[in-house]
Design a protein around this motif. Structure first.
Motif, mmCIF file in Angstrom:
data_model
loop_
_atom_site.group_PDB
_atom_site.id
_atom_site.type_symbol
_atom_site.label_atom_id
_atom_site.label_comp_id
_atom_site.label_asym_id
_atom_site.label_seq_id
_atom_site.Cartn_x
_atom_site.Cartn_y
_atom_site.Cartn_z
ATOM 1 N N GLN A 1 38.956 41.778 40.709
ATOM 2 C CA GLN A 1 39.795 42.076 39.555
ATOM 3 C C GLN A 1 39.677 40.941 38.561
ATOM 4 N N LEU A 2 39.939 41.243 37.313
ATOM 5 C CA LEU A 2 39.893 40.236 36.264
ATOM 6 C C LEU A 2 41.309 39.865 35.861
ATOM 7 N N ALA A 3 41.561 38.582 35.697
ATOM 8 C CA ALA A 3 42.844 38.147 35.159
ATOM 9 C C ALA A 3 42.903 38.601 33.710
ATOM 10 N N ASP A 4 44.077 38.817 33.210
ATOM 11 C CA ASP A 4 44.290 39.165 31.810
ATOM 12 C C ASP A 4 43.740 40.525 31.418
ATOM 13 N N THR A 5 43.557 41.426 32.393
ATOM 14 C CA THR A 5 43.097 42.784 32.119
ATOM 15 C C THR A 5 44.154 43.763 32.613
ATOM 16 N N VAL A 6 44.512 44.732 31.785
ATOM 17 C CA VAL A 6 45.550 45.702 32.136
ATOM 18 C C VAL A 6 45.048 46.621 33.241
#
Length: 142
Positions: free
Chosen positions: A56-61
């Motif tokens: 998962q990516l941080a700062d992604t909804v």
């Protein structure tokens, strides 16, 4: 570098493998009951970059994320949590992925903007300002 788009161009979006799978199933299941939003969700899921399972990516909804966005039309800042339909509760700021704004938010990152159309047909533009990771990583469809 910000990823704002102008006009009708949509920004690149990223989904986790789990969200991609669940949202594909939800869009297919909602085709008869919410055809317009289901079609929009299907389009968003189809164009998304999908991360490897477990990534998962941080700062992604993503599903369960708390999102602060700026409405470029009204200038208003709003904080919402993106949820599956059974968990939606507008009074608590929990918006369903099966709403036009919910579908617009999924997969966006901080500083990305997108145009979206309300159920009344008005075109609005929002910019994501903050994303907080979901507390529950495994949101269930009911």
């Amino acid at each position: 570098m910000t990823s704002q788009t102008s006009g009708g161009a949509k920004p690149r979006i990223t989904l986790t493998a789990v969200d991609h799978e669940k949202l594909t199933q939800l869009a297919n299941a909602a085709t008869n009951t919410f055809p317009d939003v289901a079609a929009e969700l299907s389009d968003e899921v189809a164009r998304a970059r999908v991360l490897a399972k477990g990534k998962q990516l941080a700062d992604t909804v993503r599903m369960g994320s708390e999102v602060v966005y700026h409405d470029e039309v009204t200038g208003k800042k709003t904080t919402v949590t993106l949820v599956f339909p059974p968990d939606a509760d507008i009074a608590q700021g929990k918006i369903s992925i099966l709403t036009p704004i919910g579908t617009a938010l999924i997969g966006l990152s901080i500083s990305q903007s997108i145009n979206w159309t309300t159920r009344g047909g008005d075109v609005k533009r929002l910019t994501v300002q903050a994303v907080r990771d979901p507390v529950e990583h495994e949101t269930q469809l009911a």
